[in-house]
Design a protein around this motif. Sequence first.
Motif, PDB file in Angstrom:
ATOM      1  N   THR A   2      74.522  15.278  57.318  1.00  0.00           N
ATOM      2  CA  THR A   2      73.483  15.654  58.274  1.00  0.00           C
ATOM      3  C   THR A   2      74.055  15.752  59.679  1.00  0.00           C
ATOM      4  O   THR A   2      74.814  14.884  60.119  1.00  0.00           O
ATOM      5  CB  THR A   2      72.352  14.608  58.261  1.00  0.00           C
ATOM      6  N   ALA A   3      73.685  16.844  60.394  1.00  0.00           N
ATOM      7  CA  ALA A   3      74.153  17.026  61.763  1.00  0.00           C
ATOM      8  C   ALA A   3      73.626  15.897  62.641  1.00  0.00           C
ATOM      9  O   ALA A   3      72.467  15.503  62.523  1.00  0.00           O
ATOM     10  CB  ALA A   3      73.671  18.377  62.294  1.00  0.00           C
ATOM     11  N   PRO A   4      74.465  15.336  63.534  1.00  0.00           N
ATOM     12  CA  PRO A   4      73.998  14.262  64.426  1.00  0.00           C
ATOM     13  C   PRO A   4      72.925  14.779  65.373  1.00  0.00           C
ATOM     14  O   PRO A   4      72.934  15.946  65.762  1.00  0.00           O
ATOM     15  CB  PRO A   4      75.264  13.845  65.169  1.00  0.00           C
ATOM     16  N   PHE A   5      72.021  13.899  65.731  1.00  0.00           N
ATOM     17  CA  PHE A   5      70.902  14.277  66.580  1.00  0.00           C
ATOM     18  C   PHE A   5      71.347  14.370  68.039  1.00  0.00           C
ATOM     19  O   PHE A   5      71.974  13.455  68.570  1.00  0.00           O
ATOM     20  CB  PHE A   5      69.778  13.251  66.430  1.00  0.00           C
ATOM     21  N   ASP A   6      71.020  15.494  68.670  1.00  0.00           N
ATOM     22  CA  ASP A   6      71.303  15.689  70.089  1.00  0.00           C
ATOM     23  C   ASP A   6      69.982  15.646  70.845  1.00  0.00           C
ATOM     24  O   ASP A   6      69.185  16.582  70.786  1.00  0.00           O
ATOM     25  CB  ASP A   6      71.993  17.042  70.293  1.00  0.00           C
ATOM     26  N   THR A 412      63.693  13.978  66.288  1.00  0.00           N
ATOM     27  CA  THR A 412      64.844  14.654  65.684  1.00  0.00           C
ATOM     28  C   THR A 412      64.513  16.035  65.121  1.00  0.00           C
ATOM     29  O   THR A 412      65.386  16.901  65.026  1.00  0.00           O
ATOM     30  CB  THR A 412      65.426  13.806  64.547  1.00  0.00           C
ATOM     31  N   HIS A 416      66.708  19.666  64.474  1.00  0.00           N
ATOM     32  CA  HIS A 416      67.087  20.108  63.128  1.00  0.00           C
ATOM     33  C   HIS A 416      66.543  21.507  62.838  1.00  0.00           C
ATOM     34  O   HIS A 416      67.220  22.315  62.178  1.00  0.00           O
ATOM     35  CB  HIS A 416      66.585  19.116  62.083  1.00  0.00           C
TER      36      HIS A 416
END
Length: 427
Positions: A2-6, A412, A416
């Motif tokens: 999963t892409a890290p949350f920015d 988040t 996403h």
Amino acid sequence: MTAPFDRAHTDDLMGYLTASPSPYHAVANAAERLEKSGFRRVSETAAWDGTPGGRYVQRGGALIAWFVPESATPATGFRIIGAHTDSPNLRVKPVPDTGRAGWKQIAVEIYGGTLLNTWLDRDLGVSGRLALRNGEAALVNADRPLLRVPQLAVHLDRGVNEGLKLDRQQHMTPIWGIGTPREGELVEFLAAEAGVAPGDVLGFDLMAHSVEPPAYLGRDRELVAGPRMDNLLSVHAATAALTAAAAAGDLGHIPVLAAFDHEENGSTSDTGAHGPLLGRVLQRSVAARGGDYEDRARALAGSFCLSSDTGHAVHPNYAERHDPTHRPMAGGGPILKTNVNQRYATDGTGRAVFAAACERAGVPWQTFVSNNAVPCGTTIGPITAARHGIATVDIGVAILSMHSARELCAATDPFHLANAMTAFLLP
């Protein structure tokens, strides 16, 4: 993975929501972002050229933007992200200045499927556009407490907690002052706010909006509450995805953002999804690159659309209203919305396209299906599919308090969604 949350993306979304109290502001702000990324506005009444680059058409509360890669031919297909700029609210009537019992009030009409009670006892501003004598329009945003729809005190309605019943005509008229109402007072005030002469205002499209800014909620700031998430959350994400795709350079298709107005009341307008705007833009884009009917037919046959709108997260206090085997959760990533009766346009092929995009982006995703005993809503997805013959899938972000003056989602999920959209638009 999963892409890290920015969190920066969600911070930016909150700024966009604040700056966009009306569809006209939402479009203007999206257009400004496109301009900074090299897109240029084209007039619908001018001849178009077919050179590569980013362009957009802006009409009222709608915007269509597209990027033509260097390798595009007349038959190159489109990858479209569809969304809408309007939200349920209170809209100002043509003769707005009214009142009684010593109160100055503003006459409003209910727009869309509004949760009326969420507009009670809330500080409201006024925003929209003023139509001027010279044929132009001036945006106006009085973003401070001006209006309020006061609820009747419990002492005068002892049964209110057993069931609040609001008459749309009698009970939803906001107050904004004391005294005798005077014709033209609201227009004079807003003309001054916009810096134009009152006598130059010949028409308007105005609405109330909550002046409370978006905010993070919870101990760990893992939730976001704010106005107009349905559906500016999708417009914001799609704008970010389109600019990212344009920056990526050459593509095997033409990425498109279609942000329509009037979805909340059926999409039947010149700026709605039922109107001809998107079809004309796509047709003219093909023609500008030297294409004919055959090329247009081939381009549309090779196109795909993500229709992005908000959807229902499982409500913890009303869990029985949701399907027992499809439980979209806040923080679970974008949702794929399905309905076999075509209230949503998703089919198995579309599901595969969306799943592959999420996989490439490292984004979790989940599925929404309505409880069989609860009527299913709809979106611009089926309209786009039927009107243009373009394969379409309905997606979005799971929220609570949909159609409230203030909605709620996981912090988040907007990030996403934007990542999934970007992966969809990239090769």
